[in-house]
Design an enzyme around this catalytic site. Structure first.
Site, PDB file in Angstrom:
ATOM      1  N   SER A 167       0.838  -1.206   0.000  1.00  0.00           N
ATOM      2  CA  SER A 167       0.000   0.000   0.000  1.00  0.00           C
ATOM      3  C   SER A 167       0.870   1.250   0.000  1.00  0.00           C
ATOM      4  O   SER A 167       0.356   2.360  -0.009  1.00  0.00           O
ATOM      5  CB  SER A 167      -0.903   0.018   1.230  1.00  0.00           C
ATOM      6  OG  SER A 167      -0.114   0.093   2.393  1.00  0.00           O
ATOM      7  N   TYR A 192      -8.259   2.174   5.361  1.00  0.00           N
ATOM      8  CA  TYR A 192      -7.608   1.681   6.576  1.00  0.00           C
ATOM      9  C   TYR A 192      -6.447   2.531   7.061  1.00  0.00           C
ATOM     10  O   TYR A 192      -6.007   2.388   8.197  1.00  0.00           O
ATOM     11  CB  TYR A 192      -7.164   0.218   6.385  1.00  0.00           C
ATOM     12  CG  TYR A 192      -5.742   0.015   5.941  1.00  0.00           C
ATOM     13  CD1 TYR A 192      -4.747  -0.271   6.874  1.00  0.00           C
ATOM     14  CD2 TYR A 192      -5.401   0.105   4.607  1.00  0.00           C
ATOM     15  CE1 TYR A 192      -3.441  -0.444   6.465  1.00  0.00           C
ATOM     16  CE2 TYR A 192      -4.106  -0.076   4.194  1.00  0.00           C
ATOM     17  CZ  TYR A 192      -3.131  -0.345   5.125  1.00  0.00           C
ATOM     18  OH  TYR A 192      -1.834  -0.515   4.715  1.00  0.00           O
ATOM     19  N   LYS A 193      -5.926   3.436   6.238  1.00  0.00           N
ATOM     20  CA  LYS A 193      -4.993   4.405   6.821  1.00  0.00           C
ATOM     21  C   LYS A 193      -5.321   5.793   6.289  1.00  0.00           C
ATOM     22  O   LYS A 193      -6.402   6.278   6.513  1.00  0.00           O
ATOM     23  CB  LYS A 193      -3.532   4.013   6.658  1.00  0.00           C
ATOM     24  CG  LYS A 193      -3.057   3.588   5.293  1.00  0.00           C
ATOM     25  CD  LYS A 193      -1.541   3.291   5.378  1.00  0.00           C
ATOM     26  CE  LYS A 193      -0.907   3.274   4.028  1.00  0.00           C
ATOM     27  NZ  LYS A 193       0.501   2.922   4.058  1.00  0.00           N
ATOM     28  N   TYR A 202      -7.106 -10.095   2.718  1.00  0.00           N
ATOM     29  CA  TYR A 202      -6.533 -10.872   1.607  1.00  0.00           C
ATOM     30  C   TYR A 202      -7.490 -11.971   1.133  1.00  0.00           C
ATOM     31  O   TYR A 202      -7.196 -12.668   0.180  1.00  0.00           O
ATOM     32  CB  TYR A 202      -5.248 -11.579   2.062  1.00  0.00           C
ATOM     33  CG  TYR A 202      -4.015 -10.731   2.235  1.00  0.00           C
ATOM     34  CD1 TYR A 202      -4.017  -9.589   3.019  1.00  0.00           C
ATOM     35  CD2 TYR A 202      -2.806 -11.112   1.642  1.00  0.00           C
ATOM     36  CE1 TYR A 202      -2.862  -8.844   3.203  1.00  0.00           C
ATOM     37  CE2 TYR A 202      -1.642 -10.379   1.816  1.00  0.00           C
ATOM     38  CZ  TYR A 202      -1.675  -9.250   2.604  1.00  0.00           C
ATOM     39  OH  TYR A 202      -0.535  -8.528   2.786  1.00  0.00           O
ATOM     40  N   HIS A 251       5.321 -11.501   3.752  1.00  0.00           N
ATOM     41  CA  HIS A 251       5.058 -10.239   4.469  1.00  0.00           C
ATOM     42  C   HIS A 251       6.186  -9.991   5.458  1.00  0.00           C
ATOM     43  O   HIS A 251       6.864 -10.933   5.869  1.00  0.00           O
ATOM     44  CB  HIS A 251       3.710 -10.325   5.212  1.00  0.00           C
ATOM     45  CG  HIS A 251       3.130  -8.984   5.565  1.00  0.00           C
ATOM     46  ND1 HIS A 251       3.578  -8.224   6.621  1.00  0.00           N
ATOM     47  CD2 HIS A 251       2.143  -8.248   4.988  1.00  0.00           C
ATOM     48  CE1 HIS A 251       2.892  -7.087   6.675  1.00  0.00           C
ATOM     49  NE2 HIS A 251       2.007  -7.080   5.687  1.00  0.00           N
ATOM     50  N   ASP A 308       7.649  -9.342   9.201  1.00  0.00           N
ATOM     51  CA  ASP A 308       7.154  -9.986  10.433  1.00  0.00           C
ATOM     52  C   ASP A 308       6.543  -8.989  11.427  1.00  0.00           C
ATOM     53  O   ASP A 308       6.100  -9.365  12.500  1.00  0.00           O
ATOM     54  CB  ASP A 308       8.264 -10.818  11.090  1.00  0.00           C
ATOM     55  CG  ASP A 308       9.452  -9.968  11.502  1.00  0.00           C
ATOM     56  OD1 ASP A 308       9.398  -8.736  11.313  1.00  0.00           O
ATOM     57  OD2 ASP A 308      10.438 -10.542  12.003  1.00  0.00           O
ATOM     58  N   ASP A 309       6.510  -7.707  11.040  1.00  0.00           N
ATOM     59  CA  ASP A 309       5.964  -6.692  11.954  1.00  0.00           C
ATOM     60  C   ASP A 309       4.465  -6.875  12.208  1.00  0.00           C
ATOM     61  O   ASP A 309       3.942  -6.403  13.216  1.00  0.00           O
ATOM     62  CB  ASP A 309       6.193  -5.280  11.382  1.00  0.00           C
ATOM     63  CG  ASP A 309       5.681  -5.136   9.959  1.00  0.00           C
ATOM     64  OD1 ASP A 309       5.927  -6.043   9.157  1.00  0.00           O
ATOM     65  OD2 ASP A 309       5.037  -4.113   9.661  1.00  0.00           O
ATOM     66  N   GLN A 364      -2.285  -4.806  12.721  1.00  0.00           N
ATOM     67  CA  GLN A 364      -2.462  -5.620  11.500  1.00  0.00           C
ATOM     68  C   GLN A 364      -2.662  -7.106  11.814  1.00  0.00           C
ATOM     69  O   GLN A 364      -2.879  -7.901  10.908  1.00  0.00           O
ATOM     70  CB  GLN A 364      -1.241  -5.470  10.608  1.00  0.00           C
ATOM     71  CG  GLN A 364      -1.085  -4.095   9.999  1.00  0.00           C
ATOM     72  CD  GLN A 364      -0.060  -4.124   8.888  1.00  0.00           C
ATOM     73  OE1 GLN A 364      -0.330  -4.575   7.781  1.00  0.00           O
ATOM     74  NE2 GLN A 364       1.139  -3.666   9.190  1.00  0.00           N
ATOM     75  N   ASP A 394     -20.105  34.106  18.951  1.00  0.00           N
ATOM     76  CA  ASP A 394     -19.985  33.639  17.559  1.00  0.00           C
ATOM     77  C   ASP A 394     -20.854  34.506  16.644  1.00  0.00           C
ATOM     78  O   ASP A 394     -21.888  34.065  16.155  1.00  0.00           O
ATOM     79  CB  ASP A 394     -20.437  32.153  17.547  1.00  0.00           C
ATOM     80  CG  ASP A 394     -20.314  31.507  16.183  1.00  0.00           C
ATOM     81  OD1 ASP A 394     -19.582  32.033  15.325  1.00  0.00           O
ATOM     82  OD2 ASP A 394     -20.972  30.465  15.976  1.00  0.00           O
TER      83      ASP A 394
HETATM   84  C1  SPV Z   1     -19.642  26.161  13.960  1.00  0.00           C
HETATM   85  O1  SPV Z   1     -19.106  25.145  14.424  1.00  0.00           O
HETATM   86  O2  SPV Z   1     -19.172  27.285  14.103  1.00  0.00           O
HETATM   87  C2  SPV Z   1     -20.855  26.015  13.146  1.00  0.00           C
HETATM   88  C3  SPV Z   1     -21.748  24.878  13.346  1.00  0.00           C
HETATM   89  O3  SPV Z   1     -21.122  26.914  12.362  1.00  0.00           O
HETATM   90  S1  SPV Z   1     -22.982  25.350  14.488  1.00  0.00           S
HETATM   91  O4  SPV Z   1     -22.317  25.786  15.690  1.00  0.00           O
HETATM   92  O5  SPV Z   1     -23.820  24.197  14.713  1.00  0.00           O
HETATM   93  O6  SPV Z   1     -23.754  26.450  13.894  1.00  0.00           O
HETATM   94 MG    MG Z   2     -20.009  28.670  12.581  1.00  0.00          MG
END
Ligand code: SPV
Ligand code: MG
Length: 440
Positions: free
Chosen positions: A18, A52-53, A84, A98, A100-101, A107, A213
């Protein structure tokens, strides 16, 4: 040549890879394996690696060509799953080779399954000693650094959505929370589970500064946080740009975010003084007209320079109780204006309205990515979202909400005891905290 000798030479030997970077340790193993018979290399598909990663840096077709041109390689096939089982049933190789890790660690379940598959038809597992050479670690480090570069980082979000169908993002609001989003991993059934992307939440960036906010933390300040996070991480970023501001300002924001390597900006269809959506109709909030918001999206799309940068339109109709029809009408109009994805937001305890939106939206639009922020309807699992046509799940505020009570408790514990001894049991040992930031 005797028949026995020919039989030995024709034995199929299977190895799976991979890796993005082929180094001398791999070449050594390939040479040794090729001496056992006809060496078939299984190259894990991009989907399998991503599941998976992390997202592969080098796409499948190129990794396949690389192996096909190596000396000693008889054939290259696609291995479509981490397991596999399917490929061994098809090829029935005499040997599986493979390092041996994988005898220990995450894994091991994959190895155990290989052992039982081989036992079914009498195949043999050959394990070569794994090389822990320092220079291979450095190579891996350089690969990671390359992943952080804007042009490498930006396009990985849309690729991950295409490959995985559903991806997850966790909020980050500082370098430290960025490191958590980048490195937190748990191992489950042979897979490394981790977040695919980071969400630069306006709520958390504002809260971290002790501010509401309401777009008070302006874009210049937000870009400072973004840069702190990008400096120490490689994962794709989804940036919460609130309303996007004035159309004339938004075009600059788009170019700046794009230049910095952000993958997706989300703007919400509100105007005037923006308040957090989780307040809903408890506070006065105004939704933008479809025409004005569509114009803002179109201006942003016109301003961007690359094809992989995404603008996501966030619809607030359900938050502001304007109804399902309005939400759907907006979604279609915003896509027509150029939006690359739609975020449908809800603050209900139950997911019903989000599911209804997804169903109605998917009836006519099968491919535009749908984004959700299930802060209130958090009982829904990622696999259920996927089954309902959702592509991006954002855990929008959890590191902030987890961190604050822990800090508050520490402060109160010290005040109560007039010393810090009692606080130790809820704190990370200082020997550990100084190692939290990886040294160069
Ligand atoms: C934020 O994470 O600032 C968002 C999502 O805008 S929410 O707070 O749900 O409005
Ligand atoms: Mg926001």
């Amino acid at each position: 040549m005797t028949a026995k000798l020919r039989e030995i030479e024709n034995r199929l030997v299977y190895m799976s890879f991979s890796t993005d970077v082929l180094h001398s340790g791999h070449i050594k193993m390939i040479k040794k394996a090729a001496r056992l018979g006809r060496l078939v290399i299984g190259v894990l598909t991009d989907e399998a690696v991503a599941s998976y990663k992390r997202m592969p840096l080098v796409p499948f077709a190129e990794r396949k060509t690389l192996f096909a041109n190596l000396q000693g390689v008889y054939k290259v096939v696609a291995q479509e799953e981490l397991s596999y089982k399917k490929i061994l049933a098809e090829l029935q190789p005499y040997y599986v080779v493979h390092g041996d890790d994988w005898r220990q660690g995450f894994q091991k379940p994959v190895r155990d399954e290989v052992v039982s598959c081989l036992a079914e038809y009498g195949g043999v597992l050959v394990e070569f000693p794994y090389s822990h050479d320092e220079k291979y670690k450095q190579l891996d480090g350089r690969t990671r650094e390359a992943m952080a570069m804007p042009d490498r980082r930006r396009g990985r979000l849309s690729r991950a959505i295409r490959l995985k169908g559903l991806i997850t993002a966790i909020e980050a609001h500082s370098g430290l929370t960025g490191l958590l989003a980048e490195h937190t991993v748990i191992y489950e059934e042979g897979r490394a589970q981790q977040f695919d992307a980071m969400w630069l939440s306006s709520l958390c960036d504002s809260t971290d500064r002790g501010k509401p906010d309401i777009e008070l933390v302006d874009i210049t300040a937000r870009l400072r946080t973004l840069d702190d996070i990008m400096e120490v991480t490689t994962k794709p970023v989804i940036f919460d740009a609130d309303t996007g501001g004035l159309k004339e300002h938004f075009v600059y924001t788009v170019r700046t975010l794009e230049r910095m390597g952000v993958s997706m900006v989300i703007i919400e269809d509100k105007t005037g003084l923006k308040k957090n959506s989780l307040f809903g109709t408890e506070v006065k909030q105004t939704q933008e007209t479809i025409e004005n918001f569509a114009e803002k999206i179109a201006a942003g799309k016109k301003a961007q320079k690359t094809t992989d940068f995404m603008i996501c339109a966030r619809i607030e109709s359900l938050i502001l109780e304007r109804g399902m029809e309005d939400a759907l009408k907006r979604a279609h109009a915003f896509i027509k204006a150029g939006a690359d994805a739609i975020m449908i937001h809800s603050r209900r305890q139950e997911p019903d309205e989000v599911f209804e939106f997804a169903e109605k939206f998917r009836a006519t639009d099968k491919c535009t990515p749908l984004v959700v922020v299930p802060t209130s309807y958090n009982q829904v699992t990622e696999s259920e979202f996927k089954a309902r046509g959702i592509n991006v799940v954002i855990y929008a505020n959890h590191l902030m909400r987890a961190g604050f009570p822990a800090m508050q408790k520490a402060a109160e514990t010290i005040l109560r005891n007039h010393r810090s001894l009692e606080c130790d049991e809820i704190c990370m040992p200082f020997k550990q905290i100084i190692r939290l930031i990886p040294a160069e």
